[in-house]
Design an enzyme around this catalytic site. Sequence first.
Site, PDB file in Angstrom:
ATOM      1  N   GLY A 125       0.816  -1.216   0.000  1.00 37.80           N
ATOM      2  CA  GLY A 125       0.000   0.000   0.000  1.00 37.80           C
ATOM      3  C   GLY A 125       0.847   1.262   0.000  1.00 37.80           C
ATOM      4  N   SER A 127       2.277   2.442  -2.855  1.00 39.10           N
ATOM      5  CA  SER A 127       2.230   2.971  -4.227  1.00 39.10           C
ATOM      6  C   SER A 127       3.438   2.626  -5.082  1.00 39.10           C
ATOM      7  CB  SER A 127       2.071   4.495  -4.217  1.00 39.10           C
ATOM      8  OG  SER A 127       0.795   4.818  -3.832  1.00 39.10           O
ATOM      9  N   ASP A 173      -2.098   8.850  -5.696  1.00 38.95           N
ATOM     10  CA  ASP A 173      -0.769   8.231  -5.687  1.00 38.95           C
ATOM     11  C   ASP A 173       0.123   8.827  -6.772  1.00 38.95           C
ATOM     12  OD1 ASP A 173      -2.061   6.719  -3.808  1.00 38.95           O
ATOM     13  OD2 ASP A 173      -2.252   4.941  -5.070  1.00 38.95           O
TER      14      ASP A 173
HETATM   15  C1  GLA Z   1      -5.337   3.413  -3.236  1.00 35.21           C
HETATM   16  C2  GLA Z   1      -5.655   4.197  -4.524  1.00 35.21           C
HETATM   17  C3  GLA Z   1      -5.742   5.695  -4.245  1.00 35.21           C
HETATM   18  C4  GLA Z   1      -6.661   5.992  -3.068  1.00 35.21           C
HETATM   19  C5  GLA Z   1      -6.326   5.098  -1.870  1.00 35.21           C
HETATM   20  C6  GLA Z   1      -7.309   5.263  -0.745  1.00 35.21           C
HETATM   21  O1  GLA Z   1      -4.051   3.739  -2.809  1.00 35.21           O
HETATM   22  O2  GLA Z   1      -4.671   3.952  -5.499  1.00 35.21           O
HETATM   23  O3  GLA Z   1      -6.167   6.368  -5.410  1.00 35.21           O
HETATM   24  O4  GLA Z   1      -7.993   5.860  -3.436  1.00 35.21           O
HETATM   25  O5  GLA Z   1      -6.280   3.725  -2.229  1.00 35.21           O
HETATM   26  O6  GLA Z   1      -7.258   6.532  -0.210  1.00 35.21           O
END
Ligand code: GLA
Length: 358
Positions: A125, A127, A173
Amino acid sequence: MSTRADTAAELFTETFGRAPDGVFSAPGRVNVIGEHTDYNDGFVLPMALPHAVTVAAGRRVGPRVRVLSRQQPGAPESLDLGAEPGAVTGWPAYVAGVVWSLRTHGFDLGGVDLVVDGDVPAGAGLSSSAALECAVASALADLFGIAAGPAELARLAQRAENDFVGMPCGVMDQMASMTCTAGHLLFLDTRSLGTEQVAFAPAAHGRTLLVVDTRAPHRLVDGEYADRRRACEKAASALGVRALRDFTTDTLPDVLSRLDGESQRRRVRHVVTENERVSRVVARLRAGELDAVGPLLTESHTSLRDDYEVTVPELDTAVDTALEAGALGARMTGGGFGGCVIALVPTDRADAVREAVR
Ligand code: GLA
């Protein structure tokens, strides 16, 4: 000591028999607050991580994209420059998706060789996919003389993920990866893409922001994410607004009374209150009151757990344990269903919190 840029450039030269035209890098991110607000046109407050994806890139003759990852040794993958959605799977889909997104937007690209090297943990999580997309987008923009600013490239990278990879993410992200600056949080309005860099220096206040990877595997993540997004869009349309961002907490009781079903009411309540929490955190930071941010982080977690229902026991346990061990506030970060939590801690409690969570 060789840097990651040197290492990527060396592997490029070894693999493709010439030096790259350039080396480009884009960071992963951690979101401090504003979760599941970006696809509701709302507010977010991410910061860049020191972890990044680096891409060494060189133009080549002919309509192919060859790409090798240092994390997946072997022969380079050779992709068609004109690959359409569905034609590429696995991690190279993020690369092919950015190529597709730029080309179908009207930018003229030629063949290219790429070596990818990164240390953003995948599936945590943080990115890693946006970092890969943004590093590739930056490389292609530079190599092919594309006149697009960071926000436009972020939108195009998001489009790659939405329409080529098939993950209906918001723009947080990619905007974080393209526009965060050191020593700041990025206060982003995801509707206008207006940004403000908010100074963030916890060390100066004797505070540390811990990022804890629970290593809980993302479960059901794509289906559940898409489901939450659909629920929000359905509620916005039933309420006659463009997006849930158009509501504030002042009118929340009235808004909730116009919705059918407890689940829908809870989803909307999370989004509306979370947007307000972002503004409150920014106000506290501007006033130099860092500790006052802590309870807002914890409130965000509670809302994500009880109203938005995107936490899992590992995330809840890590947050509760951090708080019991002296954190000023803690919350899950990112999409949820696994991944990381953040905790704001007095620096002299950081080891104790870390050990307790471990
Ligand atoms: C993921 C998605 C983002 C956002 C988050 C939650 O990271 O890629 O665009 O929606 O979840 O905040």
